[in-house]
Design a protein around this motif. Structure first.
Motif, PDB file in Angstrom:
ATOM      1  N   ASN A   1       0.837  -1.210   0.000  1.00  0.00           N
ATOM      2  CA  ASN A   1       0.000   0.000   0.000  1.00  0.00           C
ATOM      3  C   ASN A   1       0.868   1.255   0.000  1.00  0.00           C
ATOM      4  OD1 ASN A   1      -2.446  -1.216  -0.190  1.00  0.00           O
ATOM      5  ND2 ASN A   1      -3.021  -1.004   1.959  1.00  0.00           N
TER       6      ASN A   1
ATOM      7  N   LYS B   1       1.980   1.743  -3.371  1.00  0.00           N
ATOM      8  CA  LYS B   1       0.884   2.159  -4.254  1.00  0.00           C
ATOM      9  C   LYS B   1       0.453   3.611  -4.000  1.00  0.00           C
ATOM     10  CE  LYS B   1      -2.790  -0.493  -4.025  1.00  0.00           C
ATOM     11  NZ  LYS B   1      -4.035  -1.242  -4.214  1.00  0.00           N
ATOM     12  N   TYR B   2       0.383   3.978  -2.727  1.00  0.00           N
ATOM     13  CA  TYR B   2      -0.203   5.287  -2.408  1.00  0.00           C
ATOM     14  C   TYR B   2       0.841   6.362  -2.066  1.00  0.00           C
ATOM     15  CZ  TYR B   2      -4.460   2.544  -2.386  1.00  0.00           C
ATOM     16  OH  TYR B   2      -5.486   1.720  -2.780  1.00  0.00           O
TER      17      TYR B   2
ATOM     18  N   ASP C   1       4.223   6.128   5.605  1.00  0.00           N
ATOM     19  CA  ASP C   1       4.602   6.649   4.286  1.00  0.00           C
ATOM     20  C   ASP C   1       4.316   8.145   4.230  1.00  0.00           C
ATOM     21  OD1 ASP C   1       1.934   7.301   3.283  1.00  0.00           O
ATOM     22  OD2 ASP C   1       1.581   5.133   3.187  1.00  0.00           O
TER      23      ASP C   1
ATOM     24  N   ILE D   1      -5.182   9.724   3.847  1.00  0.00           N
ATOM     25  CA  ILE D   1      -6.585   9.262   3.813  1.00  0.00           C
ATOM     26  C   ILE D   1      -7.472  10.341   4.450  1.00  0.00           C
ATOM     27  CG2 ILE D   1      -8.182   7.426   4.570  1.00  0.00           C
ATOM     28  CD1 ILE D   1      -5.461   5.786   5.026  1.00  0.00           C
TER      29      ILE D   1
ATOM     30  N   ILE E   1     -11.893   2.373   5.901  1.00  0.00           N
ATOM     31  CA  ILE E   1     -10.932   1.648   5.042  1.00  0.00           C
ATOM     32  C   ILE E   1     -10.677   0.218   5.499  1.00  0.00           C
ATOM     33  CG2 ILE E   1      -9.741   3.682   4.118  1.00  0.00           C
ATOM     34  CD1 ILE E   1      -7.569   3.140   6.263  1.00  0.00           C
TER      35      ILE E   1
ATOM     36  N   ARG F   1     -12.949   1.814  -0.509  1.00  0.00           N
ATOM     37  CA  ARG F   1     -11.798   2.507  -1.072  1.00  0.00           C
ATOM     38  C   ARG F   1     -12.045   4.000  -0.909  1.00  0.00           C
ATOM     39  NH1 ARG F   1      -9.477   1.515  -6.122  1.00  0.00           N
ATOM     40  NH2 ARG F   1      -7.576   1.340  -4.889  1.00  0.00           N
ATOM     41  N   ALA F   2     -11.064   4.711  -0.362  1.00  0.00           N
ATOM     42  CA  ALA F   2     -11.247   6.147  -0.136  1.00  0.00           C
ATOM     43  C   ALA F   2     -11.338   6.860  -1.486  1.00  0.00           C
ATOM     44  CB  ALA F   2     -10.087   6.692   0.686  1.00  0.00           C
TER      45      ALA F   2
ATOM     46  N   ALA G   1      -8.338   7.480  -3.694  1.00  0.00           N
ATOM     47  CA  ALA G   1      -7.507   6.335  -4.112  1.00  0.00           C
ATOM     48  C   ALA G   1      -8.076   5.633  -5.337  1.00  0.00           C
ATOM     49  CB  ALA G   1      -7.416   5.342  -2.949  1.00  0.00           C
TER      50      ALA G   1
ATOM     51  N   GLY H   1      -6.973  -1.720  -7.241  1.00  0.00           N
ATOM     52  CA  GLY H   1      -7.181  -2.352  -5.930  1.00  0.00           C
ATOM     53  C   GLY H   1      -8.617  -2.763  -5.740  1.00  0.00           C
ATOM     54  N   LEU H   2      -8.806  -3.801  -4.905  1.00  0.00           N
ATOM     55  CA  LEU H   2     -10.169  -4.295  -4.660  1.00  0.00           C
ATOM     56  C   LEU H   2     -10.746  -3.777  -3.341  1.00  0.00           C
ATOM     57  CD1 LEU H   2      -9.916  -8.067  -5.651  1.00  0.00           C
ATOM     58  CD2 LEU H   2     -11.002  -6.239  -6.917  1.00  0.00           C
ATOM     59  N   GLY H   3      -9.898  -3.125  -2.558  1.00  0.00           N
ATOM     60  CA  GLY H   3     -10.385  -2.659  -1.247  1.00  0.00           C
ATOM     61  C   GLY H   3     -10.532  -3.804  -0.267  1.00  0.00           C
TER      62      GLY H   3
ATOM     63  N   GLY I   1      -7.443  -5.539   1.003  1.00  0.00           N
ATOM     64  CA  GLY I   1      -6.189  -5.754   1.728  1.00  0.00           C
ATOM     65  C   GLY I   1      -6.293  -5.427   3.213  1.00  0.00           C
ATOM     66  N   LEU I   2      -6.740  -4.214   3.523  1.00  0.00           N
ATOM     67  CA  LEU I   2      -6.762  -3.801   4.935  1.00  0.00           C
ATOM     68  C   LEU I   2      -7.799  -4.582   5.740  1.00  0.00           C
ATOM     69  CD1 LEU I   2      -6.244   0.061   4.814  1.00  0.00           C
ATOM     70  CD2 LEU I   2      -4.619  -1.710   5.479  1.00  0.00           C
TER      71      LEU I   2
HETATM   72  P1  ADP Z   1      -6.917  -1.360  -1.966  1.00  0.00           P
HETATM   73  O1  ADP Z   1      -5.550  -0.751  -1.796  1.00  0.00           O
HETATM   74  O2  ADP Z   1      -6.931  -2.554  -2.801  1.00  0.00           O
HETATM   75  O3  ADP Z   1      -7.929  -0.358  -2.361  1.00  0.00           O
HETATM   76  P2  ADP Z   1      -6.889  -1.812   0.913  1.00  0.00           P
HETATM   77  O4  ADP Z   1      -7.852  -2.542   1.728  1.00  0.00           O
HETATM   78  O5  ADP Z   1      -5.457  -2.182   1.026  1.00  0.00           O
HETATM   79  O6  ADP Z   1      -7.409  -1.911  -0.570  1.00  0.00           O
HETATM   80  O7  ADP Z   1      -7.030  -0.301   1.286  1.00  0.00           O
HETATM   81  C1  ADP Z   1      -8.321   0.268   1.417  1.00  0.00           C
HETATM   82  C2  ADP Z   1      -8.254   1.755   1.124  1.00  0.00           C
HETATM   83  O8  ADP Z   1      -7.493   2.403   2.147  1.00  0.00           O
HETATM   84  C3  ADP Z   1      -7.552   2.109  -0.149  1.00  0.00           C
HETATM   85  O9  ADP Z   1      -8.422   2.044  -1.240  1.00  0.00           O
HETATM   86  C4  ADP Z   1      -7.096   3.514   0.124  1.00  0.00           C
HETATM   87  O10 ADP Z   1      -8.170   4.398  -0.044  1.00  0.00           O
HETATM   88  C5  ADP Z   1      -6.750   3.473   1.598  1.00  0.00           C
HETATM   89  N1  ADP Z   1      -5.333   3.241   1.865  1.00  0.00           N
HETATM   90  C6  ADP Z   1      -4.765   2.106   2.300  1.00  0.00           C
HETATM   91  N2  ADP Z   1      -3.442   2.269   2.501  1.00  0.00           N
HETATM   92  C7  ADP Z   1      -3.181   3.551   2.207  1.00  0.00           C
HETATM   93  C8  ADP Z   1      -1.995   4.359   2.223  1.00  0.00           C
HETATM   94  N3  ADP Z   1      -0.816   3.864   2.593  1.00  0.00           N
HETATM   95  N4  ADP Z   1      -2.111   5.655   1.873  1.00  0.00           N
HETATM   96  C9  ADP Z   1      -3.287   6.175   1.501  1.00  0.00           C
HETATM   97  N5  ADP Z   1      -4.453   5.473   1.460  1.00  0.00           N
HETATM   98  C10 ADP Z   1      -4.391   4.181   1.815  1.00  0.00           C
END
Ligand code: ADP
Length: 499
Positions: free
Chosen positions: A402, A405-406, A429, A434, A442, A448-449, A452, A457-459, A461-462
């Motif tokens: 993440n 990616k972000y 990071d 967010i 999230i 997904r915010a 982002a 991404g599928l939303g 991971g977290l």
């Molecule tokens: P994905 O990355 O596949 O969308 P995640 O579950 O990993 O799914 O993350 C959910 C959401 O949380 C992301 O879509 C993003 O909006 C936000 N997010 C997660 N990690 C970060 C990060 N390091 N910086 C900014 N936003 C983040």
């Protein structure tokens, strides 16, 4: 007015006798020995005793009940020249088997000189009226008790639209008295945002005398506003005169919440389907392209143009796409495992620090090509816990991915601190961050915010990370600021706490 061959006094007598005959009241008179000297036709039908049997009889012998209910005193009073009114006396006539209630007026009949000639009585049978009153009272009591024991909140308004009844459920809900709710008092509890709509709907239905149904927020005794479904219908008297409205209310707060959640769930499913199909299709398209290129390369290969190097390149890219596809499918499988409660941890005891070191080595290439310089602060102390190694690896890889990616092009910091009975791993990071109002969401599936959405991404991971951390008895938190970066903290219990 004159009638032939009839004197004035004869005419008076004729009129009088007709009034007496046609009156609903009974008339009788008695002499000083309480013997009946006059017994009107209505008395015959009321008592069931004919005039011929009544005249000359002692009234108290004929009706012993009169003494029992104390009426004899009034007879005496009348013979003494005084008038008296008596109400609601009960009677039972054994001779005619009649019973009921009567009102009566006693008075003396005086001679021109003022001597008492006889006593007289006008008697009215009030049995029916009293029974109707009793019935009404019983009906009222029954209604009141049914209304008060109903779990539904009930109200009633008169033809003037002012409320004049609220049942106990309503008063318990509002925590106010009947007097406070009366008239338009109830509307003080309606939420300011719903007030005008509520009053307009009510008055419109009232003026048109039609059924209405409306939802509004009403303040409960504890000060919390609850959503109410209020249904009102016009009511009419038995002779069809408009008498106002009667209404019932139910608390639909939970129902509305479920509706909102259902709508949200449907929206999430739709969003997910479109994101998932896009996410799964992207590596497939790329893979397809690479295979096409491979075929082309093989076809065009000559001795001067050997294919080995090109094949190697294509297969490298193809493998990366397959890996991506594999990761996406793994995430989906994980979510379905978690939802079915089938995520089983295979615990073993190990130190978190060397594991994080290994992961960083493995991701080195990825981090480097994203321009993310890693700053590590792993500390001195060992961080040993009884955790599922593969799952904890998944947590760290997810947070680092993440960050890549972000927050590409920015440094990533990893810090591990061994505290009393747990270890805290922070991945920080300096990326897009967010929005505050999205930070709680999230960790939900598919969330997904807004900032982002232009990154894949599928939303999931977290959501998976959180489930893994919590299954280990740990905690996951985030601190983040838009355009400044995010800091995710994983807390896991150390071995000494587990044992
Ligand atoms: P994905 O990355 O596949 O969308 P995640 O579950 O990993 O799914 O993350 C959910 C959401 O949380 C992301 O879509 C993003 O909006 C936000 N997010 C997660 N990690 C970060 C990060 N390091 N910086 C900014 N936003 C983040």
């Amino acid at each position: 007015m004159k009638f032939a061959n009839t004197s004035d006094s004869e005419i008076d007598l004729l009129f009088l006798s007709k009034f007496i005959e046609n009156s609903e009241d009974g008339f009788f008179a008695f002499n000083h020995d309480f013997q009946l000297v006059f017994w009107s036709p209505v008395m015959e039908s009321l008592s069931g005793i004919e005039k011929s049997s009544a005249i000359g009889r002692n009234i108290f012998e004929l009706f012993p009940v009169l003494k029992e209910v104390g009426e004899d005193a009034y007879f005496i009073q009348a013979l003494a020249g005084k008038s008296w009114t008596s109400k609601n006396k009960q009677f039972h006539l054994s001779e005619s088997e009649k019973s009921g209630y009567f009102d009566s007026k006693y008075f003396p009949i005086l001679s021109e000189q003022g001597a008492v000639l006889a006593g007289a009585c006008i008697l009215r049978d009030v049995t029916e009226a009293k029974r109707a009153r009793q019935l009404q009272q019983e009906t009222d009591t029954l209604f009141q008790s049914m209304a008060d024991h109903s779990p539904v909140m009930l109200w009633m308004a008169g033809a003037d639209s002012l409320c004049n009844f609220f049942n106990q459920s309503w008063l318990t809900f509002s925590g106010r008295t009947l007097e406070q709710e009366w008239g338009v008092g109830w509307s003080e509890g309606v939420h300011a945002e719903d007030f005008q709509r509520c009053i307009d709907t009510y008055m419109d239905a009232f003026n048109k005398r039609i059924f209405f149904e409306m939802e509004y927020r009403l303040k409960r005794a504890d000060g919390v506003y609850r959503w109410i479904l209020d249904r009102g219908v016009p009511r009419y008297t038995p002779n069809n005169t408009f008498a106002g409205f009667i209404g019932s209310c139910v608390d639909i707060t939970e129902r509305r919440q479920i509706e909102v959640e259902l709508k949200r769930a449907v929206q999430i499913r739709e969003d997910f389907l479109s994101i998932a199909s896009h996410e799964l299709k992207t590596p497939l398209t790329s893979l397809n392209l690479q295979l096409g290129m491979l075929a082309h390369v093989i076809e065009k290969s000559t001795d001067q143009n050997p294919i080995e190097e090109q094949v190697q390149n294509v297969s490298e890219i193809g493998r990366r796409q397959l890996k991506k596809l594999n990761e996406l499918i793994e995430s989906l499988l994980d979510v379905s495992k978690i939802s079915a409660g089938k995520m089983i941890l295979e615990r073993s005891s190990f130190d978190l620090k060397p594991l994080v070191g290994e992961i960083l080595n493995r991701m080195d290439e990825q981090l480097r090509s994203a321009g993310c310089e890693v700053r590590i602060n792993l500390g001195e102390q060992a961080a040993v816990g009884a955790w599922d190694r593969a799952r904890i690896e998944q947590v760290a890889v997810n947070l680092l991915s993440n960050a890549i990616k972000y927050a590409p092009g920015n440094p990533v910091e990893i810090k591990i601190s061994v505290l009393d009975d747990f270890v805290a791993m922070v991945v920080r990071d300096h990326g897009i961050g967010i929005p505050l109002d999205e930070q709680a969401g999230i960790f939900d599936k598919f969330h997904r915010a807004a900032n982002a959405r232009n990154r894949g991404g599928l939303g999931l991971g977290l959501f998976i990370v959180k489930q893994i951390v919590e299954a280990h008895g740990g905690k996951l938190g985030v601190v983040s600021k838009v355009n400044e970066g995010s800091s995710f903290t994983v807390e896991l219990p150390l071995l000494r706490k587990i044992v």
